[in-house]
Design a protein around this motif. Sequence first.
Motif, PDB file in Angstrom:
ATOM      1  N   ARG A 690      -5.387  -0.987   1.101  1.00  9.17           N
ATOM      2  CA  ARG A 690      -4.497  -0.272   2.033  1.00  9.17           C
ATOM      3  C   ARG A 690      -5.106  -0.109   3.421  1.00  9.17           C
ATOM      4  NH1 ARG A 690      -1.603   4.879   0.286  1.00  9.17           N
ATOM      5  NH2 ARG A 690      -0.559   4.410   2.252  1.00  9.17           N
ATOM      6  N   CYS A 691      -6.296  -0.665   3.620  1.00  7.97           N
ATOM      7  CA  CYS A 691      -6.846  -0.691   4.991  1.00  7.97           C
ATOM      8  C   CYS A 691      -6.613  -2.058   5.605  1.00  7.97           C
ATOM      9  CB  CYS A 691      -8.336  -0.432   4.984  1.00  7.97           C
ATOM     10  SG  CYS A 691      -8.770   1.081   4.211  1.00  7.97           S
ATOM     11  N   LYS A 692      -5.749  -2.853   5.029  1.00  5.45           N
ATOM     12  CA  LYS A 692      -5.616  -4.235   5.483  1.00  5.45           C
ATOM     13  C   LYS A 692      -4.228  -4.511   6.073  1.00  5.45           C
ATOM     14  CE  LYS A 692      -9.647  -4.996   3.745  1.00  5.45           C
ATOM     15  NZ  LYS A 692     -10.680  -4.457   4.617  1.00  5.45           N
ATOM     16  N   ASP A 693      -4.122  -5.636   6.737  1.00  2.02           N
ATOM     17  CA  ASP A 693      -2.827  -6.014   7.297  1.00  2.02           C
ATOM     18  C   ASP A 693      -1.825  -6.271   6.172  1.00  2.02           C
ATOM     19  OD1 ASP A 693      -3.423  -6.395  10.333  1.00  2.02           O
ATOM     20  OD2 ASP A 693      -5.112  -7.276   9.250  1.00  2.02           O
ATOM     21  N   PHE A 694      -2.312  -6.852   5.083  1.00  2.00           N
ATOM     22  CA  PHE A 694      -1.479  -6.856   3.878  1.00  2.00           C
ATOM     23  C   PHE A 694      -2.383  -6.540   2.701  1.00  2.00           C
ATOM     24  CE2 PHE A 694      -2.824 -11.210   4.655  1.00  2.00           C
ATOM     25  CZ  PHE A 694      -3.270 -11.663   3.416  1.00  2.00           C
ATOM     26  N   GLY A 695      -1.878  -5.664   1.821  1.00  2.00           N
ATOM     27  CA  GLY A 695      -2.688  -5.228   0.691  1.00  2.00           C
ATOM     28  C   GLY A 695      -1.838  -5.183  -0.547  1.00  2.00           C
ATOM     29  N   VAL A 696      -2.413  -5.605  -1.651  1.00  2.00           N
ATOM     30  CA  VAL A 696      -1.664  -5.664  -2.888  1.00  2.00           C
ATOM     31  C   VAL A 696      -2.427  -4.855  -3.926  1.00  2.00           C
ATOM     32  CG1 VAL A 696      -0.595  -7.233  -4.528  1.00  2.00           C
ATOM     33  CG2 VAL A 696      -1.107  -8.023  -2.211  1.00  2.00           C
ATOM     34  N   ILE A 697      -1.725  -4.019  -4.657  1.00  2.00           N
ATOM     35  CA  ILE A 697      -2.368  -3.200  -5.677  1.00  2.00           C
ATOM     36  C   ILE A 697      -1.612  -3.370  -6.992  1.00  2.00           C
ATOM     37  CG2 ILE A 697      -3.053  -0.858  -6.328  1.00  2.00           C
ATOM     38  CD1 ILE A 697      -3.090  -0.151  -3.356  1.00  2.00           C
ATOM     39  N   ALA A 698      -2.355  -3.683  -8.072  1.00  4.95           N
ATOM     40  CA  ALA A 698      -1.698  -3.919  -9.352  1.00  4.95           C
ATOM     41  C   ALA A 698      -1.231  -2.602  -9.966  1.00  4.95           C
ATOM     42  CB  ALA A 698      -2.657  -4.626 -10.301  1.00  4.95           C
ATOM     43  N   THR A 699      -0.034  -2.632 -10.561  1.00  3.67           N
ATOM     44  CA  THR A 699       0.483  -1.484 -11.302  1.00  3.67           C
ATOM     45  C   THR A 699       0.759  -1.983 -12.718  1.00  3.67           C
ATOM     46  OG1 THR A 699       2.806  -1.999 -10.946  1.00  3.67           O
ATOM     47  CG2 THR A 699       1.697  -0.731  -9.225  1.00  3.67           C
ATOM     48  N   GLU A 700       1.238  -1.081 -13.568  1.00  3.93           N
ATOM     49  CA  GLU A 700       1.543  -1.523 -14.927  1.00  3.93           C
ATOM     50  C   GLU A 700       2.668  -2.542 -14.943  1.00  3.93           C
ATOM     51  OE1 GLU A 700       1.667   1.436 -18.198  1.00  3.93           O
ATOM     52  OE2 GLU A 700       0.517   2.643 -16.773  1.00  3.93           O
ATOM     53  N   GLU A 701       3.511  -2.485 -13.903  1.00  2.31           N
ATOM     54  CA  GLU A 701       4.688  -3.359 -13.936  1.00  2.31           C
ATOM     55  C   GLU A 701       4.674  -4.467 -12.892  1.00  2.31           C
ATOM     56  OE1 GLU A 701       8.002  -0.284 -14.127  1.00  2.31           O
ATOM     57  OE2 GLU A 701       6.048   0.653 -14.436  1.00  2.31           O
ATOM     58  N   GLY A 702       3.555  -4.729 -12.271  1.00  2.00           N
ATOM     59  CA  GLY A 702       3.545  -5.795 -11.266  1.00  2.00           C
ATOM     60  C   GLY A 702       2.622  -5.411 -10.122  1.00  2.00           C
ATOM     61  N   TRP A 703       3.004  -5.826  -8.917  1.00  2.00           N
ATOM     62  CA  TRP A 703       2.185  -5.507  -7.740  1.00  2.00           C
ATOM     63  C   TRP A 703       2.940  -4.609  -6.793  1.00  2.00           C
ATOM     64  CZ3 TRP A 703      -2.697  -7.306  -8.110  1.00  2.00           C
ATOM     65  CH2 TRP A 703      -2.935  -8.470  -8.852  1.00  2.00           C
ATOM     66  N   ASN A 704       2.209  -3.687  -6.161  1.00  2.00           N
ATOM     67  CA  ASN A 704       2.774  -2.973  -5.018  1.00  2.00           C
ATOM     68  C   ASN A 704       2.229  -3.637  -3.766  1.00  2.00           C
ATOM     69  OD1 ASN A 704       4.115  -1.213  -6.623  1.00  2.00           O
ATOM     70  ND2 ASN A 704       2.828   0.587  -6.160  1.00  2.00           N
ATOM     71  N   LEU A 705       3.129  -3.914  -2.836  1.00  2.00           N
ATOM     72  CA  LEU A 705       2.719  -4.602  -1.610  1.00  2.00           C
ATOM     73  C   LEU A 705       2.752  -3.627  -0.431  1.00  2.00           C
ATOM     74  CD1 LEU A 705       2.102  -7.080   0.180  1.00  2.00           C
ATOM     75  CD2 LEU A 705       4.544  -7.602   0.150  1.00  2.00           C
ATOM     76  N   TYR A 706       1.626  -3.525   0.236  1.00  2.00           N
ATOM     77  CA  TYR A 706       1.513  -2.653   1.408  1.00  2.00           C
ATOM     78  C   TYR A 706       1.262  -3.500   2.636  1.00  2.00           C
ATOM     79  CZ  TYR A 706       0.812   1.023  -2.065  1.00  2.00           C
ATOM     80  OH  TYR A 706       0.969   1.885  -3.104  1.00  2.00           O
ATOM     81  N   VAL A 707       1.789  -3.076   3.781  1.00  2.00           N
ATOM     82  CA  VAL A 707       1.560  -3.855   4.999  1.00  2.00           C
ATOM     83  C   VAL A 707       1.185  -2.965   6.178  1.00  2.00           C
ATOM     84  CG1 VAL A 707       3.073  -5.777   4.358  1.00  2.00           C
ATOM     85  CG2 VAL A 707       4.003  -3.803   5.569  1.00  2.00           C
ATOM     86  N   CYS A 708       0.570  -3.610   7.171  1.00  2.00           N
ATOM     87  CA  CYS A 708       0.286  -2.988   8.465  1.00  2.00           C
ATOM     88  C   CYS A 708      -0.765  -1.881   8.403  1.00  2.00           C
ATOM     89  CB  CYS A 708       1.550  -2.472   9.138  1.00  2.00           C
ATOM     90  SG  CYS A 708       2.757  -3.752   9.408  1.00  2.00           S
ATOM     91  N   GLY A 709      -1.846  -2.131   7.710  1.00  2.00           N
ATOM     92  CA  GLY A 709      -2.957  -1.195   7.753  1.00  2.00           C
ATOM     93  C   GLY A 709      -4.135  -1.836   8.467  1.00  2.00           C
ATOM     94  N   ASN A 710      -5.060  -1.029   8.910  1.00  2.00           N
ATOM     95  CA  ASN A 710      -6.333  -1.563   9.389  1.00  2.00           C
ATOM     96  C   ASN A 710      -7.399  -0.485   9.420  1.00  2.00           C
ATOM     97  OD1 ASN A 710      -4.785  -1.594  12.558  1.00  2.00           O
ATOM     98  ND2 ASN A 710      -6.441  -0.215  12.063  1.00  2.00           N
ATOM     99  N   GLY A 711      -8.638  -0.909   9.442  1.00  2.00           N
ATOM    100  CA  GLY A 711      -9.746   0.021   9.643  1.00  2.00           C
ATOM    101  C   GLY A 711      -9.986   0.030  11.141  1.00  2.00           C
ATOM    102  N   GLY A 712     -11.218  -0.163  11.548  1.00  2.00           N
ATOM    103  CA  GLY A 712     -11.474  -0.326  12.967  1.00  2.00           C
ATOM    104  C   GLY A 712     -11.313   0.952  13.757  1.00  2.00           C
TER     105      GLY A 712
END
Lengths: 835, 125
Positions: A690-712
């Motif tokens: 979730r600190c990335k431009d696109f981030g994917v996190i596995a759930t029991e039912e598939g992937w959650n897709l997150y966008v537009c994050g960054n560190g920096g």
Amino acid sequence: MKKKVIVIGNGMVGYKFCEKLVAKAAEQFDITVFGEEPRPAYDRVHLSEYFEKQAEENLILAPQEWYEENGIELCTGELVTAISTRKKTISTHKGNQASYDYLVLATGSSPFVPPIPGVHKNGVFVYRTIEDLDAIIAYGEKMKKGGSFKASVLGGGLLGLEAAKALLDLDMEPSVIEFAPRLMPRQLDEAGAKMLQTTIEGLGIEVLTSKSTTDITGDGRIEEMHFADGESHSTSMLVISAGIRPRDELAREAKIEIGPRGGVQVNDKMQTSAPAVYAIGEVALYQEKIYGLVAPGYDMADICVAQLLQEDKAMEGEIDMSTKLKLIGVDVASFGDAMGELQESRAIVYEDKNKGLYKRINVSLDGQKLLGGILIGDAADYNMLLQMTQLEMPLPPHPEDLILGPRNGEGAAMGGVMDLPDQALICACESVTKGDLIEAIGEKGCETIKGLCKETKASTGCGGCKPMVNDLLRETLKSMGKSVKAHICEHFPYSRRELFDLISIKGIESYDQALDELGHGDGCEQCKPALASIFASLYNETAVKQETIQDTNDRFLANIQRNGTYSIVPRVPGGEITPEKLIAMGKVAQKYDLYTKITGGQRIDMFGAKLNDLPQIWEELIAAGFESGHAYGKALRTVKSCVGSTWCRFGMDESVSFAVELENRYKGIRAPHKLKGGVSGCIRECAEARCKDFGVIATEEGWNLYVCGNGGAKPKHALLLAENIDNATCIKYIDRFLMFYIKTAAPLTRTAAWLEQLEGGIDYLKQVVIQDSLGIAEELEEQMGALVNTYQCEWKQVVDNPELKQRFRHFINSEDSDDNLTFVPLRDQKMPKPW
Amino acid sequence: MEALLAQYTSVNLASVRYWYEVAPVHQFPKNGGVCVKYKGMQIAVFYFERKGQWYACQNLCPHKLEMVLSRGLLGDENGVPKVACALHKKTFSLETGENLNGDLPSIATYPVKVQDGKVYIGFKE
Ligand code: SRM
Ligand SMILES: Cc1cc2nc3c(=O)[nH]c(=O)nc-3n(C[C@H](O)[C@H](O)[C@H](O)COP(=O)(O)OP(=O)(O)OC[C@H]3O[C@@H](n4cnc5c(N)ncnc54)[C@H](O)[C@@H]3O)c2cc1C
Ligand code: SF4
Ligand code: FES
């Protein structure tokens, strides 16, 4: 005949006086400045930046040449030791004498050192000059080498906290020791100070309050501090920040009137008790007070200049002491009557311990005016609230909206900068009003933020008003019917998005052709890389094709380092690497004597490669199966992975496999800014997806897709785009999302900043990417597919082509390497000689 | 440090005593720079191919004293030809050597001529 002006003290205010005087009437005066410090005046307000980078030239307000060019004689390293107000002369420690028609005392102040037994031991410092900082850094390094990390700061005020943060950045373990029961006692109320303390402690700074130091002990150097309550505290160094004392010693000797507790008495014209002698800045006692801030000092300089020019101008009766702490990571501000002590008022308080927020505003009893307040944890509205207070602007019907924000979908409670009256002081440091700025935009045609700041000097002091100046410029231009200049530079009258479309529609294939058809001149360092990125996105051409429009990193396919050598970062998709490849990389690093380090992106960086060695190094890496990692490009960097269900007992899916797949899919793709991805195997989120431009996190039912994050610099968590989707859908959405970003973002804008400017935000993005509201989803997928299918490793292109290899020579007329390179040893490896 | 900088002083056309032959035109990148080694000095040469103009200056950036200017991006600011340093993008006029976006000291510039397809830099010695 020119009048002789002598300025004693070349600090911030003394310099400002010179600047203002020569701007108005250089020809009427002969100016001589004496400064005790060894260099011309520097920006003391930003002194702490010296800790980051020991570069004094960054702090100098104007170089020696500036004084020469303006006919000012500047004598640095020369202390004035006596004034004769009768003979109108001064003398210095070098035995020089000079006479004056006007004398300006700008001797500032010195840190107050309380008379505690043991305070003169080694390891006790003050915090005021570059020399002080050099001494603190050197001593701290010495202590750290000896294994002692404990450092303390005496005084928990603005400056003390700044010093503590600096010690933290020096990798020491700081404690702040405050006499009062709370931090920043002069600016904050109890609840606010408590919140601040929690935040500060969270940073790793210990806070001790209600401590009165009675004794400092240690063998030759400080080792322990003892307090009146019987407790003691061991520490290897101490920085004292317990207030300031005006440097009035010269004036005192010369029998110029001094206040009962020090400071040179001045009236509202900055006149002292002696004829033709003025005092300005931190040495001046005005209305029985010393002002330890630059803004009032600059106003005093202005008044003093007016005096010399026989203009009628006087200092304001009330001096604003509002302040904003400039520590990175901690938002703290107090303004106006912060604690509601000066007149009766009602306080409105909002506190959220969970988020570390404390906001308080004091409203007049009749509910009409804002009198002051405190902001902790989020001081974004400081400027606006300060203006409302100073200009006595009418309050909104529900004043609590000012700190809570409107909660029922209505517009902003505060209005914007455009709602302020013209006399609103936008830049307090340089006394620039909204009216001044509007005039500069409208009449002097300042249409860029750079030009506007140069013309008006706004934002050149503490820089706190920059966001407001920006808003003001944008809104004023808009109201003049000129759209904000989103032009990428002077050579192309278009935004990046417009250029992207124009180049695509017209089928323009080279930078020169674009310049001929859409622009003019020779281009510059802004439009060249921006267009290079567009060509890469449209035609997937690598940086090898038009090499002279690339930024230096792309031109030489490696990251330039501070000494002009390069670093090499081969791709390691998902951070997964075989022992064989590790060995191969190690051999290359050994052979070319490269410093190696594991990066924050799960791969290995090899530093210190000479330009002329790059092709050979890559030939060997490619032979071992490596590819370019595009660490130098505005391109995909890494897709970080956690180990996932392959090994981890909590893993919901194979995060490494998916990260490798995603990294290989998007590698080489150029974008307006760099792109990073992450894949985590479960909500524990070890890959920081979730600190990335696109981030994917596995759930029991598939992937959650997150966008537009960054560190920096401006960290931002990615936002949820889609839930519980399968691999193919995930890729489809990322394709669409990335391509939409690539086509529409401004140059050097990361996805988070792009989303911020996208009207409708994440909801709109969902409509475009998932519901295909613009009907472009298919086109976006096709364009991405084309990029994915035409990927080439650009280093392979170079290595296979003798002519391209020639570009990497350091000299056109010799095979030698840069002979200016010097390295020094560092923990079994090497580093460039420090600047 | 000072000694490094002191090696480079501007040469104007009138004071050229010696034209050093660098290489044929086709070896130079178009609209980019290269570095030339001459008597222990590093000189950056830039070729504005679109206008057929050539410029030379010290390769040493006065900001951090690294040999990097030849690797910077070329361009112009209001018609003044300039180079942006590869390290921190300080820009310098290639006509006067002046730092256009700051107060760094000016860089030394040298005359360039092209004769029979070959590029020469002018020095005093
Ligand atoms: C090498 C590395 C530091 C390290 O030793 O670990 C590094 C080094 C640099 N980073 Fe970084 N960053 C590195 C990981 C990161 C990370 C961590 C990560 O990726 O998980 C971040 C925060 C995450 C992020 O980007 O959102 C990071 C945020 C930045 C930023 C701030 C970006 C922002 O949006 O605010 C910059 C500045 C920029 O890009 O404009 C930057 C810029 C740079 C530059 C390119 C500065 C420069 O122009 O010289 C450094 C180049 C070093 C070189 O020559 O190789 N680096 N940088 C890391 C390389 C990772 C890799 O394998 O490619
Ligand atoms: C770490 C730090 C952070 C700060 N942060 C802020 C901030 O965020 N906002 C803010 O508004 N203010 C801040 N300040 C305060 C601000 O720096 C001062 O208000 C400002 O520098 C005062 O200017 P001055 O010219 O009066 O004094 P100075 O800048 O101290 O200059 C006085 C000069 O006179 C010289 N001098 C003294 N006596 C003689 C003599 N007899 N002969 C010759 N020379 C002499 C001194 O050596 C000194 O160089 C900060 C200060 C420090 C130390
Ligand atoms: S590596 Fe990144 S964080 Fe570290 S100094 Fe360079 S840019 Fe800054
Ligand atoms: S070294 Fe050239 S700009 Fe910094």
